[in-house]
Design a protein around this motif. Structure first.
Motif, PDB file in Angstrom:
ATOM      1  N   LEU A   1       0.782  -1.196  -0.163  1.00  0.00           N
ATOM      2  CA  LEU A   1      -0.028   0.113   0.057  1.00  0.00           C
ATOM      3  C   LEU A   1       0.744   1.204  -0.089  1.00  0.00           C
ATOM      4  O   LEU A   1       1.850   1.298   0.640  1.00  0.00           O
ATOM      5  CB  LEU A   1      -0.749   0.034   1.149  1.00  0.00           C
ATOM      6  CG  LEU A   1      -2.188  -0.902   1.246  1.00  0.00           C
ATOM      7  CD1 LEU A   1      -2.968  -0.723   2.617  1.00  0.00           C
ATOM      8  CD2 LEU A   1      -2.862  -0.710   0.143  1.00  0.00           C
ATOM      9  N   ASP A   2       0.444   2.320  -0.738  1.00  0.00           N
ATOM     10  CA  ASP A   2       1.077   3.625  -0.807  1.00  0.00           C
ATOM     11  C   ASP A   2       0.408   4.473   0.308  1.00  0.00           C
ATOM     12  O   ASP A   2      -0.585   5.158  -0.127  1.00  0.00           O
ATOM     13  CB  ASP A   2       0.991   4.107  -2.179  1.00  0.00           C
ATOM     14  CG  ASP A   2       1.683   5.430  -2.360  1.00  0.00           C
ATOM     15  OD1 ASP A   2       2.046   5.965  -1.191  1.00  0.00           O
ATOM     16  OD2 ASP A   2       1.615   5.901  -3.526  1.00  0.00           O
ATOM     17  N   LYS A   3       0.633   4.184   1.431  1.00  0.00           N
ATOM     18  CA  LYS A   3      -0.043   4.925   2.546  1.00  0.00           C
ATOM     19  C   LYS A   3       0.087   6.261   2.628  1.00  0.00           C
ATOM     20  O   LYS A   3      -1.077   7.223   3.029  1.00  0.00           O
ATOM     21  CB  LYS A   3       0.498   4.300   4.045  1.00  0.00           C
ATOM     22  CG  LYS A   3       0.066   2.734   4.114  1.00  0.00           C
ATOM     23  CD  LYS A   3       0.660   2.546   5.489  1.00  0.00           C
ATOM     24  CE  LYS A   3       0.408   1.164   5.635  1.00  0.00           C
ATOM     25  NZ  LYS A   3       0.993   0.467   6.965  1.00  0.00           N
ATOM     26  N   LYS A   4       0.999   6.936   2.124  1.00  0.00           N
ATOM     27  CA  LYS A   4       1.284   8.396   1.891  1.00  0.00           C
ATOM     28  C   LYS A   4       0.172   8.854   0.992  1.00  0.00           C
ATOM     29  O   LYS A   4      -0.407   9.778   1.488  1.00  0.00           O
ATOM     30  CB  LYS A   4       2.781   8.678   1.433  1.00  0.00           C
ATOM     31  CG  LYS A   4       2.689  10.140   1.342  1.00  0.00           C
ATOM     32  CD  LYS A   4       4.403  10.308   1.108  1.00  0.00           C
ATOM     33  CE  LYS A   4       4.668  12.024   1.010  1.00  0.00           C
ATOM     34  NZ  LYS A   4       5.948  12.331   0.504  1.00  0.00           N
ATOM     35  N   SER A   5       0.071   8.124  -0.139  1.00  0.00           N
ATOM     36  CA  SER A   5      -0.768   8.828  -1.161  1.00  0.00           C
ATOM     37  C   SER A   5      -2.106   8.722  -0.704  1.00  0.00           C
ATOM     38  O   SER A   5      -3.159   9.188  -1.117  1.00  0.00           O
ATOM     39  CB  SER A   5      -0.587   8.068  -2.519  1.00  0.00           C
ATOM     40  OG  SER A   5       0.678   8.595  -3.106  1.00  0.00           O
ATOM     41  N   LEU A   6      -2.437   7.632  -0.041  1.00  0.00           N
ATOM     42  CA  LEU A   6      -3.722   7.322   0.464  1.00  0.00           C
ATOM     43  C   LEU A   6      -4.200   8.051   1.386  1.00  0.00           C
ATOM     44  O   LEU A   6      -5.361   8.796   1.375  1.00  0.00           O
ATOM     45  CB  LEU A   6      -4.046   5.963   0.950  1.00  0.00           C
ATOM     46  CG  LEU A   6      -3.913   4.750  -0.030  1.00  0.00           C
ATOM     47  CD1 LEU A   6      -3.791   3.236   0.655  1.00  0.00           C
ATOM     48  CD2 LEU A   6      -5.336   4.670  -0.896  1.00  0.00           C
ATOM     49  N   THR A   7      -3.274   8.459   2.386  1.00  0.00           N
ATOM     50  CA  THR A   7      -3.717   9.339   3.235  1.00  0.00           C
ATOM     51  C   THR A   7      -4.027  10.858   2.832  1.00  0.00           C
ATOM     52  O   THR A   7      -5.059  11.401   3.085  1.00  0.00           O
ATOM     53  CB  THR A   7      -2.587   9.526   4.456  1.00  0.00           C
ATOM     54  OG1 THR A   7      -2.412   8.284   5.130  1.00  0.00           O
ATOM     55  CG2 THR A   7      -2.644  10.608   5.481  1.00  0.00           C
ATOM     56  N   SER A  55      -0.928   1.822  -8.946  1.00  0.00           N
ATOM     57  CA  SER A  55      -0.496   1.578  -7.578  1.00  0.00           C
ATOM     58  C   SER A  55       0.777   2.460  -7.153  1.00  0.00           C
ATOM     59  O   SER A  55       1.195   3.105  -7.917  1.00  0.00           O
ATOM     60  CB  SER A  55      -0.357   0.228  -6.931  1.00  0.00           C
ATOM     61  OG  SER A  55       0.716  -0.245  -7.881  1.00  0.00           O
ATOM     62  N   LEU A  85      -4.538  -5.076  -0.868  1.00  0.00           N
ATOM     63  CA  LEU A  85      -5.116  -5.828   0.013  1.00  0.00           C
ATOM     64  C   LEU A  85      -6.167  -6.756  -0.485  1.00  0.00           C
ATOM     65  O   LEU A  85      -6.625  -7.666   0.329  1.00  0.00           O
ATOM     66  CB  LEU A  85      -6.258  -4.831   0.831  1.00  0.00           C
ATOM     67  CG  LEU A  85      -5.526  -3.689   1.371  1.00  0.00           C
ATOM     68  CD1 LEU A  85      -6.675  -2.440   1.889  1.00  0.00           C
ATOM     69  CD2 LEU A  85      -4.720  -3.887   2.586  1.00  0.00           C
ATOM     70  N   SER A 105     -12.977   0.745  -0.124  1.00  0.00           N
ATOM     71  CA  SER A 105     -13.303   2.239  -1.109  1.00  0.00           C
ATOM     72  C   SER A 105     -14.810   2.441  -0.835  1.00  0.00           C
ATOM     73  O   SER A 105     -14.952   3.586  -0.748  1.00  0.00           O
ATOM     74  CB  SER A 105     -13.086   1.902  -2.264  1.00  0.00           C
ATOM     75  OG  SER A 105     -13.734   1.069  -2.941  1.00  0.00           O
ATOM     76  N   LYS A 135      -5.393   1.939  -5.663  1.00  0.00           N
ATOM     77  CA  LYS A 135      -4.644   1.918  -4.569  1.00  0.00           C
ATOM     78  C   LYS A 135      -4.606   0.942  -3.317  1.00  0.00           C
ATOM     79  O   LYS A 135      -3.800   0.430  -2.724  1.00  0.00           O
ATOM     80  CB  LYS A 135      -4.449   3.290  -3.914  1.00  0.00           C
ATOM     81  CG  LYS A 135      -4.154   4.512  -4.809  1.00  0.00           C
ATOM     82  CD  LYS A 135      -2.448   4.312  -5.111  1.00  0.00           C
ATOM     83  CE  LYS A 135      -2.072   5.579  -5.967  1.00  0.00           C
ATOM     84  NZ  LYS A 135      -0.622   5.215  -6.386  1.00  0.00           N
ATOM     85  N   LEU A 136      -6.010   0.458  -3.418  1.00  0.00           N
ATOM     86  CA  LEU A 136      -6.262  -0.413  -2.344  1.00  0.00           C
ATOM     87  C   LEU A 136      -6.204  -1.870  -2.659  1.00  0.00           C
ATOM     88  O   LEU A 136      -6.406  -2.840  -1.758  1.00  0.00           O
ATOM     89  CB  LEU A 136      -7.610  -0.266  -1.624  1.00  0.00           C
ATOM     90  CG  LEU A 136      -7.783   0.984  -0.994  1.00  0.00           C
ATOM     91  CD1 LEU A 136      -9.226   1.143  -0.525  1.00  0.00           C
ATOM     92  CD2 LEU A 136      -7.017   1.000   0.401  1.00  0.00           C
TER      93      LEU A 136
END
Length: 299
Positions: free
Chosen positions: A2-8, A299, A170, A179, A166-167
């Motif tokens: 996961l690209d947590k920075k982009s998701l956040t 992603s 998972l 989502s 992006k998810l």
């Protein structure tokens, strides 16, 4: 991974933009003439909050080219028929489920439209209500989805074009459901502050809306994964906004609780959506097994 920075950053930006626009109409709530058009206009603009967030995060946080959002892609054209057809199917099945569950009373006299016309000063000289309904439904089935796509694309570019891919690390089902849940929670200020969709339940309505968005998100996500394009779910979203509430025309509004009946995002709508998802699973249309490269590109 996961690209947590982009998701956040995507969630923060999309929620901040849209929640501000959801809140601003409160300033005109005491003005009956102004409140409704201001709310409708700002809600339409709020639909582009996720789209703007997707563009900004793609370019400046993930530092990926704009093309990764796949706006230059349509994918297999046959899925655009389903993008259009799902909405009237869900509207019809929502009406049927409402009647079967006894959460609304079928009324062929079209009481909602009759009541609206009775309050319209220009009602004199208009065609019979049945003709007006037929015109409205015909417009909702044909031109309205393509008009609505101008705003629906903002949401779909965000929720399906950016967030869903992006998810996907998972797993497909988790990505679809998470989502959809985020999409549902995003509506919270509209429901709490303005009674959007569920005027009798400003707080419980958030939960009802979230479940509805999770189910609807699976269907819109299926269209995205099949086409690898945000245009297909955007058309489905535009059609859903146009024809989805049609069941309400044929129900008596007296005592109708839209969390339970008539509303395609309420309990009566959950059943048809779950049924359609079950059929897609049975036909091996879900989960969608795309090439890994299609996922990793976004992603």
């Amino acid at each position: 991974m996961l690209d947590k920075k982009s998701l956040t950053w995507f969630i923060i930006i999309s929620f901040v933009i849209s929640w501000i626009l959801f809140a601003v109409p409160l300033a005109s709530k005491d003005n009956e003439m102004l409140y409704l058009p201001v709310m409708q206009g700002l809600f339409a603009l709020a639909m582009w909050g996720p789209g703007i967030a997707a563009i900004l995060v793609t370019l400046f946080v993930a530092r990926q080219p704009f093309s990764t959002l796949r706006l230059n892609t349509l994918g297999p054209k046959r899925y655009y028929f389903w993008a259009w057809f799902l909405a009237p199917l869900m509207a019809a099945l929502t009406l049927a489920a409402t009647i079967l569950l006894d959460t609304g009373t079928f009324d062929p006299t079209i009481p909602v439209m009759r009541e609206a016309l009775a309050q319209t000063p220009q009602a004199q000289g208009l065609p019979p209500v049945e003709i007006l309904l037929a015109i409205q439904l015909a417009f909702a089935l044909t031109f309205a989805p393509f008009i609505n796509i101008l705003f629906a694309l903002g949401e779909e570019l965000g929720w399906r074009g950016f967030l869903l891919p992006k998810l996907l690390p998972l797993g497909e089902w988790k990505a679809l459901l998470i989502s959809g849940a985020i999409w549902g929670i995003w509506h919270a200020p509209a429901t709490i502050l303005h009674g959007h969709n569920f005027p009798a339940h400003p707080y419980l309505g958030v939960l009802v809306m979230t479940v509805g968005c999770m189910l609807l998100g699976v269907l819109f996500g299926w269209l995205y994964l099949k086409t690898q394009s945000p245009w297909a779910p955007a058309l489905a979203h535009g059609a859903f906004n146009a024809i989805g509430p049609a069941a309400l025309f044929f129900l008596n509004p007296a005592g109708l609780d839209m969390a339970l009946g008539g509303n395609p995002l309420g309990v009566a709508g959950w059943i048809p959506m779950a049924l359609i998802i079950f059929v897609l699973v049975a036909l091996k249309q879900l989960p969608v097994h795309q090439q890994t490269v299609n996922y990793t590109e976004n992603s």
